[in-house]
Design a protein around this motif. Structure first.
Motif, PDB file in Angstrom:
ATOM      1  N   UNK A  49       0.965  -1.149  -0.281  1.00 17.56           N
ATOM      2  CA  UNK A  49       0.176  -0.126   0.022  1.00 17.56           C
ATOM      3  C   UNK A  49       0.794   1.050   0.003  1.00 17.56           C
ATOM      4  N   UNK A  50       2.190   0.830   1.027  1.00 18.21           N
ATOM      5  CA  UNK A  50       3.020   2.438   0.927  1.00 18.21           C
ATOM      6  C   UNK A  50       3.445   2.715  -0.143  1.00 18.21           C
ATOM      7  N   UNK A  51       3.645   1.830  -1.150  1.00 17.05           N
ATOM      8  CA  UNK A  51       4.669   1.399  -2.292  1.00 17.05           C
ATOM      9  C   UNK A  51       4.331   1.952  -3.593  1.00 17.05           C
ATOM     10  N   UNK A  52       2.068   1.421  -3.270  1.00 14.42           N
ATOM     11  CA  UNK A  52       1.713   1.840  -4.446  1.00 14.42           C
ATOM     12  C   UNK A  52       0.834   3.792  -3.897  1.00 14.42           C
ATOM     13  N   UNK A  57       1.516   8.900  -6.737  1.00 11.91           N
ATOM     14  CA  UNK A  57       1.881  10.587  -6.517  1.00 11.91           C
ATOM     15  C   UNK A  57       3.423  11.464  -7.388  1.00 11.91           C
ATOM     16  N   UNK A  58       3.384  10.266  -8.212  1.00  7.56           N
ATOM     17  CA  UNK A  58       4.611  10.631  -9.294  1.00  7.56           C
ATOM     18  C   UNK A  58       3.633  10.445 -10.928  1.00  7.56           C
ATOM     19  N   UNK A  59       3.644  11.639 -11.433  1.00  9.21           N
ATOM     20  CA  UNK A  59       3.087  11.500 -12.812  1.00  9.21           C
ATOM     21  C   UNK A  59       4.268  11.919 -13.582  1.00  9.21           C
ATOM     22  N   UNK A 116      -3.755  17.090   7.458  1.00  5.56           N
ATOM     23  CA  UNK A 116      -3.126  15.793   7.950  1.00  5.56           C
ATOM     24  C   UNK A 116      -4.239  15.036   6.724  1.00  5.56           C
ATOM     25  N   UNK A 117      -5.400  15.400   7.373  1.00  5.12           N
ATOM     26  CA  UNK A 117      -6.279  14.525   7.303  1.00  5.12           C
ATOM     27  C   UNK A 117      -6.234  13.879   5.498  1.00  5.12           C
ATOM     28  N   UNK A 118      -6.579  15.879   5.295  1.00  9.64           N
ATOM     29  CA  UNK A 118      -6.511  15.373   3.239  1.00  9.64           C
ATOM     30  C   UNK A 118      -5.516  15.187   2.483  1.00  9.64           C
ATOM     31  N   UNK A 119      -3.960  15.215   3.701  1.00 13.12           N
ATOM     32  CA  UNK A 119      -2.774  14.285   3.020  1.00 13.12           C
ATOM     33  C   UNK A 119      -3.079  13.281   2.972  1.00 13.12           C
ATOM     34  N   UNK A 120      -3.001  12.407   4.005  1.00 12.34           N
ATOM     35  CA  UNK A 120      -3.571  11.237   4.224  1.00 12.34           C
ATOM     36  C   UNK A 120      -4.710  10.750   3.607  1.00 12.34           C
ATOM     37  N   UNK A 121      -5.875  11.321   2.928  1.00 15.14           N
ATOM     38  CA  UNK A 121      -7.136  10.797   2.414  1.00 15.14           C
ATOM     39  C   UNK A 121      -5.956  10.598   0.396  1.00 15.14           C
ATOM     40  N   UNK A 126      -3.702   7.890  -3.496  1.00 17.18           N
ATOM     41  CA  UNK A 126      -2.032   6.915  -4.625  1.00 17.18           C
ATOM     42  C   UNK A 126      -2.317   6.105  -4.318  1.00 17.18           C
ATOM     43  N   UNK A 127      -2.757   5.086  -3.234  1.00 16.64           N
ATOM     44  CA  UNK A 127      -2.987   3.597  -3.200  1.00 16.64           C
ATOM     45  C   UNK A 127      -3.730   3.483  -4.596  1.00 16.64           C
TER      46      UNK A 127
END
Length: 149
Positions: A49-52, A57-59, A116-121, A126-127
């Motif tokens: 999940x972290x890798x995905x 977030x890379x384009x 922080x909540x929006x960054x997490x979301x 991204x996953x």
């Protein structure tokens, strides 16, 4: 090309967080020490999940030699202004043409309660390979959700 508008609500944010960032195939009853070499390798393996989420977030073209790294806060009005004025031309002129890769780094500021909540979301999106759509929707609807507490 048909454009879809994404409207965000607290329910959408919650569902995304619960669905995408809930525990993966973790076994809560498993012992802390692995019994086999395979178990040891699994402990050292990165969380898929972290890798995905990181890849999401890379384009841009993987062969592009130049990177643009955006450090931003989804609740920051100045970050929203930069997004509204500069992000689309950057993507159109450099990312889509293969000249540049772009990466987004969450930089939530302490004075923004929803940063922080929006960054997490966004990382959860991204996953699911939806980071950039969610990124655009967050900035596009910032006036509606930023005051929520």
């Amino acid at each position: 090309m048909k454009r879809h508008t994404v409207k965000l609500s607290a329910a959408v944010l919650s569902l995304l967080l619960i669905g995408a960032c809930g525990p993966s195939n973790a076994n809560p009853g498993a012992a802390d020490t692995p019994a086999t070499a395979q178990g040891a390798r699994a402990l050292n393996a990165p969380d898929p999940l972290v890798v995905a989420a990181d890849r999401g977030r890379i384009a841009g073209d993987s062969t592009a030699r130049t990177w643009v790294v955006i450090a931003s806060d989804f609740q920051c009005p100045y970050c929203r202004q930069w997004h509204a004025e500069s992000y689309k031309p950057l993507v159109d002129e450099y990312v889509r043409t293969g000249k540049v890769r772009v990466a987004f780094l969450n930089f939530p500021l302490g004075q923004h309660a929803n940063a922080i909540p929006t960054a997490n979301a966004a990382m959860c999106a991204g996953a699911q390979n939806r980071f950039w759509e969610y990124h655009d929707a967050l900035f596009g609807a910032q006036a509606q959700w930023s005051a929520m507490a």
